[in-house]
Design a protein around this motif. Structure first.
Motif, PDB file in Angstrom:
ATOM      1  N   SER D 319       0.819  -1.206   0.000  1.00  0.00           N
ATOM      2  CA  SER D 319       0.000   0.000   0.000  1.00  0.00           C
ATOM      3  C   SER D 319       0.853   1.257   0.000  1.00  0.00           C
ATOM      4  N   GLY D 320       0.645   2.079  -0.976  1.00  0.00           N
ATOM      5  CA  GLY D 320       1.337   3.356  -1.052  1.00  0.00           C
ATOM      6  C   GLY D 320       0.383   4.441  -0.654  1.00  0.00           C
ATOM      7  N   PRO D 321       0.675   5.660  -0.983  1.00  0.00           N
ATOM      8  CA  PRO D 321       1.895   6.144  -1.620  1.00  0.00           C
ATOM      9  C   PRO D 321       3.029   6.232  -0.601  1.00  0.00           C
ATOM     10  N   GLY D 324       3.555   4.697   3.007  1.00  0.00           N
ATOM     11  CA  GLY D 324       2.182   4.193   2.997  1.00  0.00           C
ATOM     12  C   GLY D 324       1.841   3.274   4.151  1.00  0.00           C
ATOM     13  N   LEU D 325       1.295   2.131   3.822  1.00  0.00           N
ATOM     14  CA  LEU D 325       0.988   1.084   4.806  1.00  0.00           C
ATOM     15  C   LEU D 325       1.893  -0.090   4.433  1.00  0.00           C
ATOM     16  N   GLU D 330      -1.734  -3.857  -1.923  1.00  0.00           N
ATOM     17  CA  GLU D 330      -2.339  -2.928  -2.873  1.00  0.00           C
ATOM     18  C   GLU D 330      -1.864  -3.310  -4.272  1.00  0.00           C
ATOM     19  N   SER D 332      -1.239  -0.802  -6.645  1.00  0.00           N
ATOM     20  CA  SER D 332      -1.237   0.601  -7.043  1.00  0.00           C
ATOM     21  C   SER D 332       0.032   1.031  -7.761  1.00  0.00           C
ATOM     22  N   ASN D 551      -6.780  -0.418  -5.662  1.00  0.00           N
ATOM     23  CA  ASN D 551      -6.165   0.903  -5.636  1.00  0.00           C
ATOM     24  C   ASN D 551      -7.283   1.925  -5.687  1.00  0.00           C
ATOM     25  N   SER D 552      -6.923   3.189  -5.600  1.00  0.00           N
ATOM     26  CA  SER D 552      -7.978   4.187  -5.415  1.00  0.00           C
ATOM     27  C   SER D 552      -8.330   4.957  -6.669  1.00  0.00           C
ATOM     28  N   THR D 553      -7.506   4.864  -7.698  1.00  0.00           N
ATOM     29  CA  THR D 553      -7.777   5.678  -8.885  1.00  0.00           C
ATOM     30  C   THR D 553      -8.187   4.839 -10.087  1.00  0.00           C
ATOM     31  N   GLY D 554      -8.236   3.546  -9.902  1.00  0.00           N
ATOM     32  CA  GLY D 554      -8.641   2.703 -11.032  1.00  0.00           C
ATOM     33  C   GLY D 554      -7.597   2.709 -12.130  1.00  0.00           C
ATOM     34  N   GLN D 555      -6.398   2.356 -11.774  1.00  0.00           N
ATOM     35  CA  GLN D 555      -5.299   2.473 -12.732  1.00  0.00           C
ATOM     36  C   GLN D 555      -5.467   1.538 -13.926  1.00  0.00           C
ATOM     37  N   TYR D 576      -8.989   0.230  -1.185  1.00  0.00           N
ATOM     38  CA  TYR D 576      -7.655   0.787  -0.906  1.00  0.00           C
ATOM     39  C   TYR D 576      -7.458   1.062   0.574  1.00  0.00           C
ATOM     40  N   ASP D 577      -7.962   0.147   1.393  1.00  0.00           N
ATOM     41  CA  ASP D 577      -7.764   0.314   2.829  1.00  0.00           C
ATOM     42  C   ASP D 577      -6.634  -0.580   3.335  1.00  0.00           C
ATOM     43  N   ASP D 579      -6.396  -3.870   2.911  1.00  0.00           N
ATOM     44  CA  ASP D 579      -6.771  -5.279   2.919  1.00  0.00           C
ATOM     45  C   ASP D 579      -7.158  -5.737   1.519  1.00  0.00           C
TER      46      ASP D 579
END
Ligand SMILES: Cc1ncc(C[n+]2csc(CCOP(=O)(O)OP(=O)(O)O)c2C)c(N)n1
Ligand SMILES: Cc1ncc(C[n+]2csc(CCOP(=O)(O)OP(=O)(O)O)c2C)c(N)n1
Ligand code: SF4
Ligand code: SF4
Ligand SMILES: [Mg+2]
Ligand SMILES: [Mg+2]
Lengths: 286, 594, 286, 594
Positions: D319-321, D324-325, D330, D332, D551-555, D576-577, D579
């Motif tokens: 998990s980024g950025p 990150g975690l 992730e 991402s 991921n959060s932006t739908g890459q 994108y939490d 998990d």
């Protein structure tokens, strides 16, 4: 006047017994002793167990990237010279990936205090060889034992002209406080390498192990900590187990030598440009 | 070769209005080509002309071919033009390399000292050998051969040596008047030699009646530094790299008098982290670099993003990949600037379209960095960065300072200890910001995901809150316009470019219009937030969209496809040999695909 | 047997008089003297004027990134231990951006020869301060003069245990050939810092300037180049102007200490895995 | 709370076939949670079950919550499942953190030593306090509480302590039989305690009749190392980073016997340049890292591209950025892997979809690197990388070795000196390659643009030739498939994912099919060359396309829009939490948007 409580933040999350607790406590005490306020300090750290110190300490903090605490800290300091800026991190962070920055900061002699929590291991990534791991030291990445010559941070700093080279130990809070205070007092880059045992992943360089080997430089009669070669030799001969302020000099710091660096913090500078000045600048492109 | 005086002004037997004069000097690197170009361009500028220049140079210090081209026009241009009317060649390589560019009726002046000089056949060119070196030696030193050449050029253009004198005085007066004088002598001798021996003259475009004294002759890199300076930036941490080093030179030059700090750091990683530290502390700080440096900065760009530290990075793009062609231009860092760095952060990417915008965009970049608390990349390129041209002035009063959500000491004083939420989950995605030194503003900025105070967390709900908050901050972006359109309301053909190609595309589009094509030109000024709204309506109207960019994969075209669509109508117009576009290349390509 | 001609490639493009020509010539001569063939050598260089040496030298070459010649060269060597591997570059390349790699290679003691063309300036980028620029030296980025303590490459190498620390000078081809040969002969990391004047951008540290200051260590009677402190002191006292083989030791090299590193080049290793071996490996996941 | 034995197998009063049993143990980090999870999962694996695991852990060493989940099924799965039937809690935090996950009728065993233990109300859960620590102490040491718990679990599941013995023997026999024995005693006591006091039993899924002895219980990271080893890779240069360090451990473990070199380098920049050097020299070399390391490697990835050095980099995404975690998963780095690095180079990006593919794709990556002479990124993720599951075996005979256009010594001998053109402009874009050590094969590999021999050039024609040549090399890419589709020929709804989400999407899609939705599932295995051909026809047929990614932006969705189109039908399904997805999340999201 601020008290220790003012420099406390969230509960630290290191393993019980981790040497880094002592470093945190020493930094808090040193800040109090120097009469600092939490808002006048920025603690910048890299990534590692040690890197968590910027969260655990109650001043402004910047938990930067792995190996990059020193450039970040220098940026803070150059922007606001009134701040007391501490860079900090682990041996992997500072002497591995961050080694170039460390040595260049020494030569630049930026006025920051650099505290390395040296546990001879990569803690946060759960136990790999670090650049200060002793030869033969067995880790997950070197189960047959480390083969490289360890980094000699004190030597490197001295050779590159560092004006304040000290070594502390998490088993000696009082000395560490003194060394950190001295580092903050020192005008220029100061290095405080702290033997800060990792009780979880380093079962060799333990508190007991250090207790047997470590010697305070104050016990060495007639030691002249302005004599570079004496310092180099002492450190080598004692297998780097001497603590205290091992070397110092008064080389001018970066802010003192940087051409026309302003006396007031850049953060307080006036952004407006006098039209005359501006026109004179533009005239050069006419 | 028949000499046909003034031939190149004739088209179909009609004398054309002269609008352009293009001049070039070439020779070996280290031979003073640059200063010869400078004297010509600056002097013509001082005569009131608009000048656009283009320097060709190689990634080695001495030897190799270099040249300096100057286009002289009456009106403002931001391209050095396709034509070449005058060429001064100090060596054979210059002739070989540039002859093809010469326009019909052009004048080629070459040093008579070139052994066995050969001028290609088959073109109506006035090839004139002048003993440049010999005359220079007579005048005191062979290095003055460029002055001799300038003298000859003055003669070609019916100018006077005196027209070039002010430049010499500026440049050499500190070294004593005798230097100025001996140079003037050399120039006069070149002038006289030409007048005596060569009857060919070329006409300059009409000289503007009124000279605007705000006009500047300046490069993109210089304008970039000045933009930062105007914005209040007083910290520059940088590592040298062509073509971005000149941005640093601006700070080296002006910070001493303005109270700033330039730090030449050990590498680009240090540079960007230095800038992050200085920006966190509350100063405006900048670093400039080129592609390789940007690649090294990408990890830290993510740190700036998640720690919500507004920073400004200038990428003066050069030809990649890797070390590539380090002295050549390209627009190939679109992907790197938009997407480089692992994970996801909001960022702003601006692409100034001309030298003036290098100034205004860089200045505004600092406002955006502080308002949106995120990294701002200003992507220029070698072509615009290292070549000077005339612009109408740089208006300090147009630069304002906005610091975004900085909190006051009073506000902080009203809070309990630990109550300041630097990363509060606010609706517009932009949290309040305190600076070190402010009492009660304590917080930790970090690369880890964190809570509202800045402490490391792994809690899912807080993670999502912080991610969403950051993602929201650019939703209502206000700042630099996304793109500017010129053309008919319903273009059949839409030409899209970004950054420094605006001038050359404009000229190509004008030519197409001249041929009756219903064509419009949209020039993108901002890559992130991507200007979907500006592009979509025009793209929808157009039958063909020709995306014109200096790279090999059509990176902007790919973005348009991604953000807007139009796969079936998008055509590429690409160039990637290291040189900027010519008008003709764009014109031909558009004709080919529409 | 190969001759100088075999180690020639395209015509070098340095400025006339550039010190790097001598370094190239010395490398060619050293290769011939050691009986090497062009295919047995890889010259890896960084980016800078100096970096062009990998093109100008007639062996296999890798012109890598700015500051990264050392990791690349180590990669070549670890893959094919039979090759003679030379890493090379400028002072900016090696002691600026590449400093961390340099010191880590010293501690790792990889068996490569590192030649630095030290001209105290950034040449290829047309004249900025370098990490070895002398204090006060004026450049385009420091018109008021450099303010940092220069990097002390010889000191740093010695302190970190480098087994072969030499310094040459482009004004002395014969000595340089000898030093490079010695470096190639030496088992482990060898550093040859070469004062290689930049005739275009450095008008201070010129051939003439060096001629006056430089001293061959062979002229120092009784000098013991295995005595670390003697070496450190000599280098300091002579303001780093002593040339020759200044320090050596016989610490085992990385290939000798790396756990079960094969004797034959990895490039010649058999990729097939015995089914028994494979099954035994898989059994660990059952 | 009424005790309703076996309740959770009942649905509408009908006893369901048990297909799943999910088990979890949780406690503080450093408390032995991992080994408890291992003993359970490996023992069930040895009983013939298919097990999939998921470890939750935090970026700190001691303290904080950690847990280890094991899903036991009869058939192959690559997801740890949404249900939770058994939870062992060593502390209150484990109850608090995981209670919501418990299925109806689940068994919660918690240590009676937890002070004031509270179990939430409102759920049909058999909460059973067992004096785990006390019994462990009686048995010799409190650290054996996990053995006591395992004993109790054996009782719940009607297994025998002996079923767990083989694991204990493997693990502890080197430390002496008494350790094994005392652990067995503790386990037996836990078993007995449960049998005496607690009547609740849960059923395991049917045990496979025949146990395939090729089956492995292995993680993605372990499979990745083995893939490299099988491919002949014998050089690993790496810098530790979670979650990629385990890939290095594989080399640390096996290279000594196979004749290789592991170098723990000073940073990721060194790692990748090391790999470039080793690959140039002709060995197969690898580095593995995660997002932050990839960001640092991007400059060198460009060098590999232009110097045409095939290298293999594994990105175990987290998990980024930024930092990150670091212990969370992730997907991402799509953008970073596809577009990171300035300028333009061809590259290959593979995204293995399960643990087996971690092996086969990594092995094949080396062939691709040598065949196409370009960087190959194998992008896995923390979820797949650090969690073990059952796979059907790793077939060495499926791994072949292809070295592409290596030239022979004989061929080189037939050339004149200097005649070998390493970068010859050949039609398929892939030039012949010689290795150091080969006579007459001299060339220079470099980051600058170069000619056919490898020498630096700035000549436009050669530049274009070389750029075009490199761009051509992937035009006829043959290797790893781009994507695999399962579903109806004309899906109304197309679900697209990539990498490790294949299993969870499959389960969600199966549920949707169960509800009568006409839905198909396309799982992407390769990001570059982008599988346009595999995606386009299905996308064109579908009414809705739900792109499912962590991921959060739908890459990936953005890539599909860019390469294929379909803007109006593409919907995102994102998480994108930190998990991995649950089946339900995907199911719900798809239902929401279709
Ligand atoms: C670029 C990058 N590479 C690797 C890591 C993974 N990483 C995190 S901490 C660490 C090393 C920690 O060791 P040290 O600096 O000695 O700190 P300690 O945990 O021992 O205090 C590493 C390699 C990272 N965060 N970023
Ligand atoms: C990452 C990166 N940053 C900057 C540059 C630009 N650059 C090229 S050569 C050079 C320095 C050259 O100095 P030095 O290493 O001393 O070599 P010299 O030219 O003096 O031989 C720099 C900064 C680059 N190529 N790559
Ligand atoms: S792992 Fe080691 S360094 Fe890290 S917190 Fe625990 S004791 Fe300290
Ligand atoms: S600029 Fe200096 S270092 Fe570069 S080639 Fe010329 S003399 Fe040599
Ligand atoms: Mg450590
Ligand atoms: Mg140099």
């Amino acid at each position: 006047m601020a008290t220790i409580a003012d420099f406390r933040a969230e509960k630290a999350t290191w393993c019980p017994g981790c040497g880094d607790y002592t470093v945190l406590a020493a930094l808090q005490k040193a800040a109090v002793n120097r009469g600092l306020e939490p808002e006048d300090m920025v603690v910048v750290s890299g990534v590692g167990c040690s890197g968590k110190i910027s969260q655990h300490f109650g001043s402004y903090g910047f938990h930067s990237l792995h190996g990059r605490s020193i450039p970040t800290a220098q940026g803070v300091k150059i922007a606001n010279r009134d701040l007391t800026v501490v860079a900090s991190g682990g041996d992997g962070d500072g002497y591995g990936i961050g080694l170039g920055h460390f040595i260049h900061a020494v030569r630049r002699n930026t006025d920051i205090t650099y505290i390395v929590m040296d546990n001879h291991i990569y803690g946060l990534t759960t136990g790999q060889t670090s650049p200060t791991s002793d030869p033969g030291f067995k880790t997950k990445t070197a189960p047959a034992g480390a083969v490289e010559e360890p980094i000699h941070p004190l030597h490197l700093a001295i050779i590159q002209g560092c004006g304040y080279v000290a070594q502390g130990y998490s088993g000696n809070l009082g000395q560490l406080v003194e060394l950190i205070e001295g580092g903050m007092e020192h005008k220029g880059f100061s290095l405080i390498n702290v033997y800060s045992p990792c009780v979880t992943y380093n079962k060799v360089n333990t508190y007991d192990w250090y207790k047997q080997g470590i010697k305070d430089v104050k016990q060495i009669e007639g030691y002249d900590n302005t004599d570079k070669y004496a310092a180099l030799k002492l450190i080598e001969e004692s297998e780097e187990l001497t603590t205290g302020l091992l070397y110092k000099n008064d080389r001018p710091s970066f802010d003192q030598t940087l051409y026309k660096y302003p006396d007031a913090p850049i953060t307080s500078s006036d952004w407006t440009i006098n039209p005359d000045t501006w026109n004179k600048i533009l005239d050069q492109y006419k | 070769m028949p000499i046909n005086n003034n031939h190149f002004y004739m088209k179909h037997g009609v004398r054309q209005m002269v609008t352009d004069l293009s001049w070039k000097v070439g020779g070996e690197q280290g031979e003073g080509i640059e200063s010869t170009g400078e004297i010509f361009s600056l002097s013509l500028f001082r005569l009131g002309y608009h000048v656009s220049t283009y320097r060709h140079f190689m990634s080695l210090i001495k030897g190799g071919h270099t040249n300096y081209k100057v286009r002289v026009t009456s009106d403002e241009r931001s391209h050095h033009g396709d034509d070449l009317h005058i060429l001064i060649a100090f060596d054979q390589m210059t002739i070989d390399y540039n002859f093809h560019e010469l326009s019909d009726g052009a004048v080629l002046i070459y040093d008579a000292a070139i052994k066995n000089a050969t001028v290609p056949e088959g073109k109506n060119v006035h090839a004139i050998a002048i003993p440049l070196t010999a005359i220079a030696k007579e005048s005191g030193s062979p290095i003055m051969k460029n002055m001799v050449a300038i003298g000859a050029i003055a003669a070609v253009l019916r100018l006077k040596p005196a027209d070039f004198q002010s430049y010499l005085e500026d440049k050499f007066s500190s070294k004593g008047t005798s230097i100025v004088e001996s140079n003037m002598v050399a120039m006069q001798r070149g002038f006289d030699f030409y007048m005596e021996n060569n009857p060919v003259h070329l006409e300059l475009p009409p000289r503007p009646a009124k000279i605007d004294h705000n006009r500047l002759f300046i490069s993109g890199n210089q304008a970039t530094s000045l933009g930062a300076i105007a914005a209040g930036c007083r910290v520059n941490a940088q590592y040298p790299i062509t073509p971005a080093t000149e941005v640093m030179y601006g700070f080296v030059k002006y910070f001493p008098q303005l109270g700033g700090a330039v730090v030449q750091v050990e590498d680009e990683i240090a540079a960007v982290n230095f800038v992050i530290g200085a920006s966190y502390a509350g100063s405006r700080a900048i670093t400039a670099t080129s592609g390789p440096g940007v690649s090294l900065m990408l990890e830290a760009i993510g740190l700036a993003g998640i720690s919500e530290t507004g920073i400004v990075i200038v990428d003066v793009q050069r030809s990649g990949p890797s070390t590539g062609l380090p002295t050549k231009t390209e627009q190939s860092d679109v992907n790197s600037n938009m997407y480089g760095s692992h994970g996801e952060i909001p960022r702003i990417v601006l692409t100034p379209r001309n030298v003036s915008e290098c100034f205004y965009f860089t200045a505004e970049a600092f406002n955006l960095a502080e308002k949106y608390q995120c990294p701002v990349i200003v992507a220029t390129d070698l072509y615009m960065g290292m070549n000077s041209q005339t612009i109408s002035g740089l208006d300090l009063s147009r630069v304002h300072h906005e610091r975004g959500k900085l909190v006051t000491d009073e506000y902080l004083a009203s809070l309990e200890k630990g109550e300041f939420h630097r990363f509060a989950d606010v609706e517009d995605g932009i949290s309040p910001r305190a600076l070190p030194g402010q009492k009660n503003g304590r917080h930790v900025a970090m690369g880890n995901e964190h809570d509202e105070v800045g402490l490391e967390i792994e809690d899912q709900a807080m993670r999502i809150q912080q991610m969403n908050k950051r993602a929201r901050k650019l939703k209502n972006f206000k700042g630099i316009e996304g793109a500017a359109y010129t053309g008919p309301e319903n273009p059949e053909v839409l030409v899209v470019g970004f950054g420094s190609t605006v001038g050359v595309i404009d000229e190509a589009v004008a030519k197409l219009k001249g041929e009756g094509v219903n064509v419009g030109h949209l020039q993108v000024a901002r890559l992130l937030p991507f200007p979907t709204e500006e592009i979509a309506p025009l793209l929808n109207k157009a039958r063909k969209v020709v995306v014109t960019e200096i790279n090999s994969t059509g990176q902007l075209a790919q973005q348009i496809k991604q953000y807007v669509g139009g796969h079936d109508k998008i055509e590429n117009c690409l160039k990637y040999d290291g040189d900027p576009f010519t008008v003709k290349e764009i014109f031909n390509r558009i004709k080919e695909v529409i």
